[in-house]
Design a protein around this motif. Structure first.
Motif, PDB file in Angstrom:
ATOM      1  N   VAL A 131       0.859  -1.185   0.000  1.00  0.00           N
ATOM      2  CA  VAL A 131       0.000   0.000   0.000  1.00  0.00           C
ATOM      3  C   VAL A 131       0.893   1.231   0.000  1.00  0.00           C
ATOM      4  N   GLN A 132       0.321   2.324  -0.485  1.00  0.00           N
ATOM      5  CA  GLN A 132       1.016   3.601  -0.384  1.00  0.00           C
ATOM      6  C   GLN A 132      -0.016   4.714  -0.350  1.00  0.00           C
ATOM      7  N   ARG A 133       0.435   5.869   0.092  1.00  0.00           N
ATOM      8  CA  ARG A 133      -0.415   7.052   0.132  1.00  0.00           C
ATOM      9  C   ARG A 133      -0.628   7.517  -1.303  1.00  0.00           C
ATOM     10  N   ALA A 134      -1.878   7.800  -1.678  1.00  0.00           N
ATOM     11  CA  ALA A 134      -2.195   8.243  -3.031  1.00  0.00           C
ATOM     12  C   ALA A 134      -1.521   9.584  -3.309  1.00  0.00           C
ATOM     13  N   TRP A 135      -1.020   9.759  -4.537  1.00  0.00           N
ATOM     14  CA  TRP A 135      -0.316  11.001  -4.891  1.00  0.00           C
ATOM     15  C   TRP A 135      -1.234  12.208  -4.849  1.00  0.00           C
ATOM     16  N   ASN A 136      -2.439  12.058  -5.358  1.00  0.00           N
ATOM     17  CA  ASN A 136      -3.343  13.206  -5.435  1.00  0.00           C
ATOM     18  C   ASN A 136      -4.319  13.305  -4.278  1.00  0.00           C
ATOM     19  N   ASP A 137      -4.256  12.367  -3.343  1.00  0.00           N
ATOM     20  CA  ASP A 137      -5.134  12.382  -2.173  1.00  0.00           C
ATOM     21  C   ASP A 137      -4.381  11.759  -1.009  1.00  0.00           C
ATOM     22  N   PRO A 138      -3.540  12.535  -0.324  1.00  0.00           N
ATOM     23  CA  PRO A 138      -2.688  11.962   0.720  1.00  0.00           C
ATOM     24  C   PRO A 138      -3.443  11.384   1.912  1.00  0.00           C
ATOM     25  N   GLY A 139      -4.756  11.597   1.973  1.00  0.00           N
ATOM     26  CA  GLY A 139      -5.546  11.008   3.039  1.00  0.00           C
ATOM     27  C   GLY A 139      -6.021   9.601   2.723  1.00  0.00           C
ATOM     28  N   ARG A 140      -5.664   9.086   1.555  1.00  0.00           N
ATOM     29  CA  ARG A 140      -6.156   7.782   1.104  1.00  0.00           C
ATOM     30  C   ARG A 140      -4.983   6.856   0.796  1.00  0.00           C
ATOM     31  N   MET A 141      -5.074   5.622   1.269  1.00  0.00           N
ATOM     32  CA  MET A 141      -4.074   4.604   0.951  1.00  0.00           C
ATOM     33  C   MET A 141      -4.599   3.776  -0.217  1.00  0.00           C
ATOM     34  N   ILE A 142      -3.699   3.396  -1.129  1.00  0.00           N
ATOM     35  CA  ILE A 142      -4.082   2.590  -2.285  1.00  0.00           C
ATOM     36  C   ILE A 142      -3.251   1.318  -2.328  1.00  0.00           C
ATOM     37  N   ASP A 143      -3.811   0.294  -2.966  1.00  0.00           N
ATOM     38  CA  ASP A 143      -3.132  -0.994  -3.091  1.00  0.00           C
ATOM     39  C   ASP A 143      -2.311  -1.025  -4.376  1.00  0.00           C
ATOM     40  N   LEU A 144      -1.745  -2.181  -4.686  1.00  0.00           N
ATOM     41  CA  LEU A 144      -0.867  -2.297  -5.846  1.00  0.00           C
ATOM     42  C   LEU A 144      -1.601  -1.951  -7.140  1.00  0.00           C
ATOM     43  N   ALA A 145      -2.854  -2.358  -7.281  1.00  0.00           N
ATOM     44  CA  ALA A 145      -3.613  -1.992  -8.486  1.00  0.00           C
ATOM     45  C   ALA A 145      -3.764  -0.476  -8.580  1.00  0.00           C
TER      46      ALA A 145
ATOM     47  N   ILE B 126       0.235   4.731 -14.439  1.00  0.00           N
ATOM     48  CA  ILE B 126      -0.196   4.717 -15.844  1.00  0.00           C
ATOM     49  C   ILE B 126      -0.873   6.040 -16.203  1.00  0.00           C
ATOM     50  N   GLY B 127      -1.733   6.540 -15.313  1.00  0.00           N
ATOM     51  CA  GLY B 127      -2.391   7.823 -15.563  1.00  0.00           C
ATOM     52  C   GLY B 127      -1.387   8.962 -15.665  1.00  0.00           C
ATOM     53  N   ALA B 128      -0.403   8.963 -14.770  1.00  0.00           N
ATOM     54  CA  ALA B 128       0.626  10.010 -14.812  1.00  0.00           C
ATOM     55  C   ALA B 128       1.448   9.909 -16.087  1.00  0.00           C
ATOM     56  N   PHE B 129       1.826   8.695 -16.488  1.00  0.00           N
ATOM     57  CA  PHE B 129       2.654   8.513 -17.677  1.00  0.00           C
ATOM     58  C   PHE B 129       1.931   8.964 -18.943  1.00  0.00           C
ATOM     59  N   ARG B 130       0.610   8.898 -18.943  1.00  0.00           N
ATOM     60  CA  ARG B 130      -0.181   9.325 -20.105  1.00  0.00           C
ATOM     61  C   ARG B 130      -0.441  10.828 -20.119  1.00  0.00           C
ATOM     62  N   ASP B 131      -0.178  11.496 -19.011  1.00  0.00           N
ATOM     63  CA  ASP B 131      -0.457  12.937 -18.907  1.00  0.00           C
ATOM     64  C   ASP B 131       0.601  13.718 -19.690  1.00  0.00           C
ATOM     65  N   PRO B 132       0.212  14.446 -20.740  1.00  0.00           N
ATOM     66  CA  PRO B 132       1.206  15.191 -21.530  1.00  0.00           C
ATOM     67  C   PRO B 132       1.888  16.306 -20.735  1.00  0.00           C
ATOM     68  N   GLN B 133       1.292  16.710 -19.637  1.00  0.00           N
ATOM     69  CA  GLN B 133       1.888  17.754 -18.804  1.00  0.00           C
ATOM     70  C   GLN B 133       3.000  17.231 -17.891  1.00  0.00           C
ATOM     71  N   LEU B 134       3.120  15.912 -17.770  1.00  0.00           N
ATOM     72  CA  LEU B 134       4.134  15.339 -16.879  1.00  0.00           C
ATOM     73  C   LEU B 134       5.534  15.793 -17.272  1.00  0.00           C
ATOM     74  N   GLY B 135       5.831  15.800 -18.554  1.00  0.00           N
ATOM     75  CA  GLY B 135       7.157  16.209 -19.006  1.00  0.00           C
ATOM     76  C   GLY B 135       8.226  15.235 -18.572  1.00  0.00           C
ATOM     77  N   ARG B 136       9.455  15.739 -18.580  1.00  0.00           N
ATOM     78  CA  ARG B 136      10.588  14.897 -18.186  1.00  0.00           C
ATOM     79  C   ARG B 136      10.569  14.682 -16.681  1.00  0.00           C
ATOM     80  N   VAL B 137      10.742  13.437 -16.270  1.00  0.00           N
ATOM     81  CA  VAL B 137      10.737  13.081 -14.850  1.00  0.00           C
ATOM     82  C   VAL B 137      12.165  12.840 -14.388  1.00  0.00           C
ATOM     83  N   ARG B 138      12.499  13.415 -13.248  1.00  0.00           N
ATOM     84  CA  ARG B 138      13.767  13.141 -12.570  1.00  0.00           C
ATOM     85  C   ARG B 138      13.414  12.786 -11.137  1.00  0.00           C
ATOM     86  N   PHE B 139      14.056  11.791 -10.618  1.00  0.00           N
ATOM     87  CA  PHE B 139      13.748  11.259  -9.299  1.00  0.00           C
ATOM     88  C   PHE B 139      15.047  11.214  -8.511  1.00  0.00           C
ATOM     89  N   GLY B 140      15.168  12.022  -7.480  1.00  0.00           N
ATOM     90  CA  GLY B 140      16.377  12.025  -6.660  1.00  0.00           C
ATOM     91  C   GLY B 140      16.043  11.636  -5.237  1.00  0.00           C
TER      92      GLY B 140
END
Length: 133
Positions: A39-53, A60-74
């Protein structure tokens, strides 16, 4: 963070798999770190925990969003605590996406099952930028 043993090295590889999955927009790589019952805290709703699905669907929704742009993770791992088959990682993250940096203070929880470490729970709290002079 330099791993002190093989268990820490395996856990760091899982953290990197999540980051690389986001950077490559590869949901399979990202999901490969998570336990089936994770489980993890939902990105757009930090009050909600979500499962692996839900984790997969958010990515998948984020990857399809054209506004996401280049992702860097540090990440800046502060501490890894391992007790038997459980581990807790205290970490700061900078996630760049949607045209800006997002800063988080995280706790990643891992479990060792069948001789393998799995990401079991990911919890975060947004924070002000931590990497500015």
């Amino acid at each position: 963070y330099a791993p002190r043993n093989a268990d820490e090295a395996a856990i760091i590889r899982l953290i990197r798999a999540v980051g690389e999955g986001w950077e490559r927009r590869d949901v399979e790589l990202l999901a490969s770190a998570y336990a089936p019952d994770a489980v993890q805290r939902a990105w757009n709703d930090p009050g909600r925990m979500i499962d692996l699905a839900g984790i997969r669907a958010e990515a998948i929704g984020a990857f399809r969003d054209p506004q996401l742009g280049r992702v860097r993770f540090g990440d800046w791992i502060h501490h890894i605590t391992i007790v038997n088959a459980s581990a807790l990682v205290e970490i700061n993250q900078k996630f760049h996406g949607w045209g800006r940096d997002h800063h988080y203070r995280d706790f990643w929880m891992f479990a060792r099952r069948d001789s393998r470490w799995w990401l079991l729970r990911y919890d975060y709290e947004p924070q002000p930028p931590f990497d500015r002079p």
